[in-house]
Design a protein around this motif. Structure first.
Motif, PDB file in Angstrom:
ATOM      1  N   VAL A 257       0.851  -1.193   0.000  1.00 21.34           N
ATOM      2  CA  VAL A 257       0.000   0.000   0.000  1.00 21.34           C
ATOM      3  C   VAL A 257       0.887   1.244   0.000  1.00 21.34           C
ATOM      4  N   PHE A 258       0.467   2.267  -0.763  1.00 23.11           N
ATOM      5  CA  PHE A 258       1.203   3.531  -0.831  1.00 23.11           C
ATOM      6  C   PHE A 258       0.269   4.694  -0.542  1.00 23.11           C
ATOM      7  N   SER A 259       0.827   5.766   0.019  1.00 24.03           N
ATOM      8  CA  SER A 259       0.051   7.006   0.168  1.00 24.03           C
ATOM      9  C   SER A 259      -0.144   7.636  -1.200  1.00 24.03           C
ATOM     10  N   PHE A 260      -1.110   8.554  -1.293  1.00 16.76           N
ATOM     11  CA  PHE A 260      -1.346   9.229  -2.574  1.00 16.76           C
ATOM     12  C   PHE A 260      -0.101   9.969  -3.047  1.00 16.76           C
ATOM     13  N   ASN A 261       0.571  10.647  -2.131  1.00 14.57           N
ATOM     14  CA  ASN A 261       1.776  11.388  -2.517  1.00 14.57           C
ATOM     15  C   ASN A 261       2.829  10.454  -3.081  1.00 14.57           C
ATOM     16  N   ALA A 262       2.998   9.293  -2.428  1.00 14.63           N
ATOM     17  CA  ALA A 262       3.999   8.337  -2.900  1.00 14.63           C
ATOM     18  C   ALA A 262       3.614   7.779  -4.262  1.00 14.63           C
ATOM     19  N   LEU A 263       2.319   7.523  -4.482  1.00 14.82           N
ATOM     20  CA  LEU A 263       1.872   7.034  -5.784  1.00 14.82           C
ATOM     21  C   LEU A 263       2.121   8.075  -6.868  1.00 14.82           C
ATOM     22  N   GLU A 264       1.765   9.321  -6.568  1.00 16.63           N
ATOM     23  CA  GLU A 264       1.959  10.379  -7.557  1.00 16.63           C
ATOM     24  C   GLU A 264       3.441  10.550  -7.885  1.00 16.63           C
ATOM     25  N   GLN A 265       4.276  10.530  -6.866  1.00 12.22           N
ATOM     26  CA  GLN A 265       5.715  10.690  -7.080  1.00 12.22           C
ATOM     27  C   GLN A 265       6.281   9.548  -7.901  1.00 12.22           C
ATOM     28  N   TYR A 266       5.832   8.331  -7.601  1.00 10.24           N
ATOM     29  CA  TYR A 266       6.339   7.162  -8.331  1.00 10.24           C
ATOM     30  C   TYR A 266       5.990   7.269  -9.815  1.00 10.24           C
ATOM     31  N   TYR A 267       4.717   7.509 -10.111  1.00 11.34           N
ATOM     32  CA  TYR A 267       4.308   7.531 -11.517  1.00 11.34           C
ATOM     33  C   TYR A 267       4.925   8.713 -12.257  1.00 11.34           C
TER      34      TYR A 267
END
Length: 981
Positions: A257-267
C-alpha cells in the motif's frame, strides 16, 4: 454485436446431459422428497435449457451437486431467467454479510455467494439469455461488491484492534482506496478472471484510540493482507477471486500500500509505459470512493499527455513483442487472448489511440473498449468498416473466451485439445461442429491481426525483403557524421540539393545544437531514426534545400518532445504532407513549428483537405467543450485555441492543394471565427452570471443574454484572411440601471462591460497555444474613448447624430456574428435606418473622397505617392494591394459609397455585407454598368487572392509595380466615373 446463435445439442454431448440429469435427480432426492418434486417441476418446463447448460459446463453440475438447495433457490427466484437490476447483486451480498461473525465466516459467505452468482452468470451466458455486455457487467459488479463489502466488514474490526488511522495534515479518519485495473476497471471481467488491484490511502499519520499506535501505512498494509486473504485464499468452498497485486509500484517487491503522494511521485518519476497502458482502465472498486476519484485525477497527467504521444505505439509494440516471444516460448499460438489476432490486439488498438490522443481528446478517456471503438469511429480516427470488424471480432473472441472458461470455471484462453471440449465450445458458440467454429474463429483472428498491424506494426515491417535496409538508411552515415565533408556534399548534390554545403551545415547545426545535445538516449534514438526518413522524402521534392530549411526548425523545436518524431516516423504519409505544405508555405511551416500539436492534423489526409461546413464546425466545437468540466477554464481556453489552429491549418492546406477557392477560404475562416465567438460568449456569460447574477431587461424579465457581437471589416464582410484580426462592437439590450440578481449584484451597464472584458480576455490571452484572435474595438461609438459595450439605444443615438460618414461606411460591412436573435434583429433595423437615410450626394462624394485621400497619404506606398506617381507601374516600385490607388480599398470605398448613396431608394443593397454580393446588387438594379460591376468583382478577387498568397509566404500585401496594370487603371476609371476624386 450479435449474440451467437443457439445450436442443437450434438449427439456427442447427449451423454453428458443425460448423466447430469440423472446425478442431479439423485442429489435432489437425497436432499428431500419435497426438493426432488420442486426440482422436477421446474426442470420439466426447462428441459432443453437444462440439457444445454449441464452438457456444456462441468462447473454448473458440480456446484449444483455440492449445494442442490442453492440451485433450487436460484431457479425458484427466477434469477436464472431475468437480468439483475442495478444494485441488486450488492444488496444480496450485503444481506448475506449481516450478522457475519469472524473472518472465517466472512470467507465462507463470500465464497458461497460467489459460487451462486457464478452459476447464475454461466447459466445465462450458455443459454443465451445474457449478452456479452451483461455477463461482463455482472461479473464486474460481483467483484466490486465482494471487494468493497469485504473491505467495509474488515475495516472496523481492524480499527478495533489497531486504532483508527488519522491523517497528519487533515486530522481526518483515513480509508483505503482500492483501484481495480484491467478488465475489472473497465467492467469487462471474464468468467474466470483474476482481479488486478492497487491499494492506496490519502495521507500519512498514525492510528488513534489504542495504546500502541501504528503508522498509517503499516495499518493499511495489514488491512490489505486481510482483504486479500478474504478474497484469494483457496478453501473447501473454493475462492472468491484470484487477486493479483503485481501492477502496484515496484511490483511484487514494492510495498503493498502507498500514500497518494507516494503514488503520484512514483508515476511521475518512474512510471513506465506499460503502467500508463494499465492505468487507462483504473477505477475505484472499493474503499473511499471520493478520495479514489481524487487519486485518479492526480494520476491522469501520467496516463494522458497533453501533447500527441506517438511514443505510445512504440511502447505497445514492445509489449506486444514481449508477449509474442512468450507465446512462442510456451507454445501458446492457440491462445485467443495473447496469440496473433487475439483479444489483446483489439485492446492494444483502442488503447494506442487513447494514449496518443487522449490527453487532448477527452472523449477517448474511457474505460470500456466498446465505447472507445464507438468514439474512434465517431471522431474520425478509424473508418466505420474497421470499428465494425473490430467490434464483431472482439465480441466473438470474448464469447469464445467465456465458453472455454464456462466448462470448468478455469482461467484459460487456450483452445481445447480434446474432442469433448472442442464439441462443447463449438456448441456454446452456436456451431454444429468444431471445424465450422474454428474456421470462423480464424477469420476473425485474421481480420483483427490485419487491423492491428495497420495501427501498431513497425512501418518497415511490410518491406518485401526483410533484409532490406530501413527507409532512408543511405542517409544515416551523413547524419551520424561518419563521412568526410566532400563525400557528404557529393551525396547531397547527387540527390538534388542546389547548395549542398549549406544543407550539410544545417544538419550539422541541428546535430550539435543545445536541444539535441540535451536529449536523453531514447529521444536521440528516435531522432536518429527520423532524420534519414526526412532526407529520403525531402529529395523527392523539387526544392529539397527549401524543405530542409523550413522543416529543420520544427525538428529542433520538438527534439525534447520526441513523441512528435515518432508520429512522423510511424506515419510516412503525414511526413510527406508536412514536407509538401512546408515547401509551399513558410507560414504553415512557422505555425507547425510554434504549435507542434498541429502535426495531428496531418494524419488524416481526407480530413486535412476537406474542412467542415459551418454547422459541422459549430457542432464539433460544442462537442469538444462539453467534454471539459465547466470550471476548468484553462482546458477550455486551450481547446478553443487548438480548435482554431487545427481548422485554420486545414483551410490553408486546402487552399494550397487547390481544393478550396478563394471565396470558400474566406467563408471557412469566417465560419471558424463565428463558431469560436459563439462559444466564447457562452463561456463569458456563464462566468459573469455565476459571479454577479443575471441582468434584467427594461420590463424586469431576465436577459438571456440580450447581447450581440457585431463584426465589422473583414469578418463582417465574410472576407477573413489567414492572419486577420477581428473588428468587433459589443451591444446589449438590457436595462443599464437594473441590478443583477446575484450575491454580488451590479447594475446592467457594469455587468455588460465586465462581460465584454471577459470576452476580450478569452480571445486575446496568450496561452501555450497562442491567442485566439487580435481584437480591434476602435469602431465602437466614440472609438477608443467610448464605452466598451453600448446599449442598443445608445448605439442608435450615436449613429444617428454623432457618427462620421466613414463610420457609416464601416457600418455597411457590419453584421451580427453571434448573440441574441432579438437584439440582432433590432440592430439590423437600426443599421437599415442609419444607412438608408437621405443624403446629399455631392457632400457624400466629397467626404468619401477626402477620407480615401487621407488613407492613401498615411498608408500608401510613399515612393509612388500611393500609386499615383509616374513610377507607380515600374517593376522596381511597390504596389500595395490594399492601400495604393486602384487597389482593394478603392473598390471597398466605391461599394460603400454606392450603398450610402442609393440604399434609401433600394434597401435591398443592405441585405449583404460582402463586396461581391453588393456589387451583384448594384448590377442587378442598374446602378453600375454590368461590365464594370463584374470587372470590379474579378479584380477584387484577384487582389485578395494575391494577398492570400503573400500571407502564406509570410510576405506583406505588396507586389511589384509591374503587376495588375490593367486592373488598377480600370478601378481608377470607375472611381472617377462615380464622381469620386
Amino acid at each position: 454485436m450479435s449474440l451467437p446463435a443457439l445450436a442443437t445439442l450434438p449427439a456427442t454431448l447427449d451423454f453428458l446431459a443425460l448423466r447430469a440429469e440423472q446425478t442431479l435427480q439423485a442429489a435432489f432426492a437425497e436432499l428431500s422428497t419435497d426438493a426432488a418434486a420442486r426440482f422436477a417441476a421446474w426442470a420439466g418446463s426447462r428441459q432443453e435449457t437444462l440439457r444445454r447448460v449441464t452438457a456444456a459446463s462441468d462447473f454448473v453440475v458440480q456446484q449444483a451437486l455440492r449445494d442442490p438447495q442453492m440451485l433450487l433457490e436460484l431457479a425458484e427466484s427466477g434469477e436464472l431467467e431475468r437480468p439483475l437490476q442495478a444494485g441488486e447483486l450488492r444488496a444480496q451480498l450485503a444481506a448475506q454479510l449481516l450478522e457475519c461473525e469472524g473472518e472465517d465466516e466472512l470467507g465462507r459467505r463470500l465464497r458461497r455467494f460467489r459460487n451462486r452468482q457464478q452459476l447464475r452468470i454461466i447459466w445465462r451466458d450458455i443459454s443465451r439469455q445474457a449478452d456479452l455486455i451483461e455477463t461482463c457487467r455482472d461479473l464486474s459488479d460481483l467483484a466490486d461488491s465482494c471487494i468493497d463489502l469485504a473491505y467495509h466488514w474488515l475495516y472496523p474490526q481492524h480499527c478495533a484492534q489497531f486504532g483508527t488511522p488519522i491523517g497528519r495534515r487533515t486530522g481526518q479518519a483515513q480509508h483505503m482506496v482500492i483501484l481495480g485495473m484491467g478488465k475489472l476497471g473497465a467492467h469487462e471481467l471474464n468468467l474466470s478472471s483474476d482481479i488486478d488491484l492497487i491499494f492506496g490511502y490519502p495521507e500519512g499519520g498514525e492510528t488513534e484510540g489504542v495504546k500502541r499506535s501504528l503508522d498509517n501505512q503499516e495499518f493499511f498494509i495489514r488491512l490489505g493482507q486481510r482483504l486479500i486473504k478474504a478474497l484469494d485464499a483457496i478453501t473447501v468452498e473454493g475462492f472468491v477471486f484470484r487477486t493479483d497485486m503485481r501492477l502496484r509500484p515496484y511490483g511484487s517487491s514494492g510495498s503493498l500500500v502507498f500514500s497518494f503522494n507516494a503514488l503520484e511521485q512514483y508515476y511521475q518519476d518512474q512510471g513506465r509505459d506499460w503502467e500508463r497502458y494499465a492505468m487507462i482502465k483504473a477505477r475505484v472498486v472499493g474503499g473511499d470512493q471520493q478520495a479514489g476519484e481524487q487519486l485518479l485525477e492526480m494520476l491522469r497527467p501520467f496516463v494522458y499527455r497533453r501533447y500527441l504521444d506517438f511514443s505510445a505505439i512504440e511502447a505497445l509494440r514492445s509489449m506486444k513483442q514481449l508477449i509474442q516471444q512468450e507465446v512462442r516460448r510456451k507454445g501458446m499460438a492457440e491462445n485467443i487472448k495473447l496469440g496473433a489476432g487475439g483479444i489483446r490486439e483489439v485492446e492494444f488498438i483502442a488503447q494506442a489511440f487513447q494514449l496518443i490522443h487522449g490527453g487532448r481528446d477527452l472523449s477517448l478517456q474511457q474505460r470500456s473498449l466498446f465505447k472507445v471503438l464507438t468514439t474512434l469511429e465517431g471522431q474520425g480516427y478509424l473508418p466505420a468498416a474497421v470499428t465494425d470488424e473490430l467490434r464483431e471480432g472482439y465480441a466473438f473472441l470474448r464469447y469464445t473466451e467465456h465458453a472455454l472458461q464456462a466448462i470448468d470455471d478455469r482461467q484459460t484462453q487456450m483452445l481445447p485439445d480434446n474432442d469433448q471440449d472442442k464439441a462443447r465450445v463449438a456448441f456454446i458458440l452456436g456451431f454444429a461442429e468444431w471445424s465450422a467454429f474454428h474456421e470462423r474463429l480464424m477469420h476473425w483472428r485474421g481480420r483483427v491481426d490485419w487491423h492491428f498491424r495497420q495501427v501498431i506494426a513497425d512501418p518497415d515491417e511490410d518491406l518485401d525483403n526483410a533484409e532490406e535496409e530501413v527507409v532512408g538508411g543511405e542517409w544515416l552515415p551523413l547524419w551520424e557524421d561518419v563521412q568526410d565533408e566532400a563525400a557528404a556534399c557529393r551525396q547531397l548534390e547527387d540527390a538534388g540539393f542546389a547548395d549542398a554545403p549549406a544543407a550539410r551545415q544545417r544538419l550539422a547545426g541541428l546535430r550539435s545544437g543545445n536541444q539535441v545535445r540535451a536529449m536523453q538516449r531514447l529521444g536521440r534514438e528516435r531522432l536518429d531514426a527520423f532524420i534519414p526518413r526526412l532526407l529520403a522524402q525531402a529529395v523527392e521534392h523539387d526544392n529539397p534545400d527549401l524543405v530542409l530549411e523550413r522543416v529543420l526548425p520544427l525538428v529542433e523545436a520538438v527534439a525534447r518532445r520526441s513523441a512528435y518524431l515518432v508520429l512522423l516516423t510511424e506515419n510516412p504519409g503525414a511526413l510527406q504532407r508536412l514536407l509538401t505544405l512546408c515547401a509551399a508555405s513558410p507560414w504553415i511551416a512557422e505555425q507547425i513549428t510554434r504549435f507542434p500539436l498541429l502535426l495531428d492534423e496531418l494524419l488524416n489526409e481526407g480530413r486535412l483537405f476537406k474542412p467542415p461546413l459551418a454547422p459541422e464546425l459549430a457542432a464539433e466545437l460544442r462537442e469538444r467543450l462539453m467534454r471539459i468540466p465547466e470550471e476548468d477554464l484553462e482546458q477550455q481556453m486551450e481547446a478553443l485555441r487548438h480548435f482554431k489552429l487545427a481548422h485554420r491549418l486545414r483551410v490553408a492546406a486546402s487552399e494550397i492543394a487547390g481544393s478550396l477557392p478563394l471565396m470558400k477560404v474566406s467563408d471557412y475562416l469566417t465560419w471558424l471565427a463565428e463558431a469560436i465567438l459563439d462559444q466564447v460568449l457562452a463561456l463569458a456569460w456563464r462566468q459573469t452570471v455565476a459571479k454577479h447574477g443575471t441582468p434584467r431587461r427594461a420590463d424586469g424579465s431576465p436577459c438571456d443574454p440580450d447581447f450581440i457581437i457585431v463584426g465589422y471589416g473583414k469578418v463582417g464582410g465574410i472576407e477573413l484572411g489567414h492572419g486577420s484580426d477581428l473588428d468587433l462592437v459589443f451591444i446589449h439590450g438590457g436595462d443599464p440601471q437594473a441590478e443583477t440578481d446575484g450575491v454580488k449584484p451590479i447594475d446592467g451597464a457594469q455587468f455588460f462591460t465586465r462581460l465584454g472584458q471577459r470576452i476580450i480576455h478569452l480571445l486575446t490571452t496568450q496561452t501555450n497555444s497562442g491567442q485566439l484572435y487580435e481584437v480591434d474595438m476602435r469602431l465602437r461609438p466614440s472609438g477608443a474613448s467610448g464605452l466598451l459595450v453600448s446599449s442598443l439605444g445608445a448605439f442608435a443615438r450615436y449613429q444617428e447624430s454623432e457618427a462620421w460618414t466613414w463610420e457609416h461606411q464601416a457600418l455597411v460591412r457590419a453584421r451580427v456574428l453571434v448573440g441574441s436573435p432579438q437584439v440582432g434583429r433590432e440592430f439590423e433595423a437600426v443599421r437599415a435606418a442609419v444607412l438608408g437615410r437621405e443624403r446629399d450626394l455631392n457632400a457624400l462624394r466629397t467626404e468619401v473622397s477626402g477620407m480615401r485621400a487621407k488613407m492613401r497619404d498615411n498608408l500608401g506606398s510613399r515612393v509612388t505617392a500611393a500609386g499615383t506617381a509616374a513610377n507607380a507601374f515600374e517593376a522596381t516600385s511597390p504596389f500595395d494591394l490594399k492601400q495604393d490607388a486602384g487597389g482593394i480599398v478603392d473598390i471597398e470605398f466605391m461599394v460603400q459609397y454606392a450603398a450610402l448613396a442609393w440604399s434609401r431608394k433600394y434597401p435591398e443593397l443592405l441585405e449583404f455585407t460582402d463586396n461581391i454580393r453588393i456589387l451583384e446588387g448594384l448590377e442587378r438594379l442598374g446602378l453600375v454598368p454590368g461590365e464594370d460591376a463584374r470587372l470590379l468583382q474579378e479584380v477584387y478577387k484577384a487582389y485578395r487572392m494575391a494577398a492570400h498568397r503573400q500571407a502564406l509566404q509570410k510576405q506583406p500585401g505588396v507586389v511589384s509595380g509591374d503587376q495588375f496594370h490593367a486592373e488598377r487603371r480600370s478601378v481608377l476609371r470607375i472611381w472617377r466615373e462615380l464622381g469620386l476624386n
